[in-house]
Design a protein around this motif. Structure first.
Motif, short mmCIF file in Angstrom:
data_model
loop_
_atom_site.label_atom_id
_atom_site.label_comp_id
_atom_site.label_asym_id
_atom_site.label_seq_id
_atom_site.Cartn_x
_atom_site.Cartn_y
_atom_site.Cartn_z
N ASP A 137 36.88 35.32 23.70
CA ASP A 137 36.28 34.23 24.48
C ASP A 137 37.35 33.43 25.20
OD1 ASP A 137 33.79 35.02 23.56
OD2 ASP A 137 33.59 33.38 22.10
N ASN A 138 38.45 33.16 24.49
CA ASN A 138 39.55 32.42 25.09
C ASN A 138 40.18 33.20 26.24
OD1 ASN A 138 41.56 30.17 25.04
ND2 ASN A 138 42.92 31.89 24.62
N GLU A 139 40.42 34.48 26.04
CA GLU A 139 41.02 35.30 27.09
C GLU A 139 40.12 35.39 28.31
OE1 GLU A 139 44.14 36.75 27.41
OE2 GLU A 139 44.57 35.48 25.68
N LEU A 140 38.81 35.51 28.08
CA LEU A 140 37.86 35.55 29.19
C LEU A 140 37.87 34.23 29.96
CD1 LEU A 140 35.69 37.07 30.74
CD2 LEU A 140 34.01 36.22 29.07
N ALA A 141 37.91 33.12 29.23
CA ALA A 141 37.97 31.81 29.89
C ALA A 141 39.26 31.67 30.69
CB ALA A 141 37.86 30.70 28.85
N ASN A 142 40.38 32.11 30.14
CA ASN A 142 41.66 32.05 30.87
C ASN A 142 41.63 32.93 32.11
OD1 ASN A 142 42.79 30.28 29.03
ND2 ASN A 142 43.82 31.88 27.86
N LEU A 143 41.08 34.13 31.99
CA LEU A 143 40.98 35.03 33.14
C LEU A 143 40.11 34.42 34.23
CD1 LEU A 143 41.53 37.77 34.47
CD2 LEU A 143 39.52 38.64 33.27
N THR A 144 38.99 33.86 33.84
CA THR A 144 38.08 33.23 34.80
C THR A 144 38.76 32.07 35.51
OG1 THR A 144 36.19 33.84 33.44
CG2 THR A 144 35.83 32.10 35.05
N GLN A 145 39.47 31.26 34.76
CA GLN A 145 40.18 30.13 35.36
C GLN A 145 41.27 30.60 36.32
OE1 GLN A 145 41.97 27.49 32.51
NE2 GLN A 145 42.51 25.98 34.07
N ASN A 146 42.01 31.62 35.93
CA ASN A 146 43.07 32.16 36.79
C ASN A 146 42.49 32.76 38.07
OD1 ASN A 146 45.08 31.40 35.03
ND2 ASN A 146 45.20 33.40 34.04
N LEU A 147 41.39 33.50 37.96
CA LEU A 147 40.75 34.08 39.15
C LEU A 147 40.22 33.00 40.07
CD1 LEU A 147 38.84 37.18 37.73
CD2 LEU A 147 40.70 37.18 39.39
N THR A 148 39.61 31.99 39.49
CA THR A 148 39.07 30.88 40.30
C THR A 148 40.21 30.18 41.04
OG1 THR A 148 37.27 30.58 38.74
CG2 THR A 148 37.74 28.74 40.21
N SER A 149 41.30 29.93 40.36
CA SER A 149 42.46 29.28 40.99
C SER A 149 43.02 30.16 42.10
CB SER A 149 43.56 29.01 39.96
OG SER A 149 43.14 28.06 39.04
N PHE A 150 43.11 31.46 41.85
CA PHE A 150 43.63 32.38 42.85
C PHE A 150 42.75 32.39 44.10
CE2 PHE A 150 43.51 36.65 44.72
CZ PHE A 150 44.83 36.77 45.17
N ILE A 151 41.44 32.47 43.90
CA ILE A 151 40.52 32.50 45.02
C ILE A 151 40.57 31.18 45.78
CG2 ILE A 151 38.04 32.50 45.62
CD1 ILE A 151 37.71 34.58 43.30
N ASN A 152 40.59 30.06 45.08
CA ASN A 152 40.66 28.75 45.74
C ASN A 152 41.95 28.59 46.52
OD1 ASN A 152 38.16 27.93 44.85
ND2 ASN A 152 38.96 26.89 43.04
N ASN A 153 43.06 29.06 45.99
CA ASN A 153 44.36 28.91 46.65
C ASN A 153 44.55 29.91 47.78
OD1 ASN A 153 45.11 26.80 45.00
ND2 ASN A 153 46.04 28.15 43.49
N THR A 154 43.90 31.05 47.69
CA THR A 154 44.10 32.10 48.69
C THR A 154 43.12 32.02 49.83
OG1 THR A 154 44.90 33.55 46.91
CG2 THR A 154 44.34 34.60 48.98
N PHE A 155 41.88 31.78 49.54
CA PHE A 155 40.84 31.88 50.56
C PHE A 155 40.26 30.55 51.00
CE2 PHE A 155 40.66 35.90 48.13
CZ PHE A 155 41.04 36.76 49.14
N LEU A 156 40.52 29.49 50.31
CA LEU A 156 39.91 28.22 50.71
C LEU A 156 40.90 27.27 51.28
CD1 LEU A 156 37.50 27.66 47.73
CD2 LEU A 156 36.96 28.64 49.94
#
Length: 156
Positions: A137-156
């Motif tokens: 659960d922790n790893e999934l939450a970390n992965l989700t947070q990292n992907l969200t940050s990547f998408i926000n920083n790259t595409f927005l």
């Protein structure tokens, strides 16, 4: 962001304390060496509980073969109060040697003496699965947070 190593460390420290509590509940404490020897070894995202070489013998007994050290048996005899009851009949070192020799010849079957289930009642498949679930659960939450940050920083 919680690190997986923090979760593993906390969970294994809890397992360690529960093992010691079970050890005391079963009346197995003599010298306390076993409880004092338990350590948690954390290397990156891997964790291990380590203890005395005789840990498995506490639960399962011991096969015949090599003679255990008489000194350890002497310590056990003293800690359990048996040494005081043999005064004049046999020396402590002689009794310890005889016990060690018998263990070497015949082994020691814990099941014949009531068994203990020291480890197997604390470290169960269900308990291991709970730890795996927390880490997952922790790893999934970390992965989700990292992907969200990547998408926000790259595409927005």
């Amino acid at each position: 962001m919680i690190l997986t190593s923090s979760i593993l460390s906390a969970e294994f420290e809890l397992l360690k304390s529960e093992l010691i509590a079970k050890y005391d509940e079963l009346g197995m404490r003599a010298t306390g060496n076993w409880a004092n020897s338990l350590t948690i070894e954390l290397i990156e995202n891997s964790v291990t509980i380590k203890g005395e070489e005789y840990t498995n013998a506490l639960e399962y007994g011991r096969k015949p073969g090599k003679q255990p050290p008489s000194e350890a048996i002497e310590q056990w005899l003293v800690a359990k109060g048996i040494a005081g009851t043999i005064e004049g009949d046999i020396t402590l070192s002689s009794l310890a040697y005889l016990i060690a020799r018998k263990i070497a010849r015949e082994g020691y079957n814990r099941a014949q003496h009531g068994g203990t289930e020291l480890i197997s009642t604390v470290i169960t498949p269900q308990r291991i699965q709970q730890i795996i679930n927390k880490v997952s659960d922790n790893e999934l939450a970390n992965l989700t947070q990292n992907l969200t940050s990547f998408i926000n920083n790259t595409f927005l």
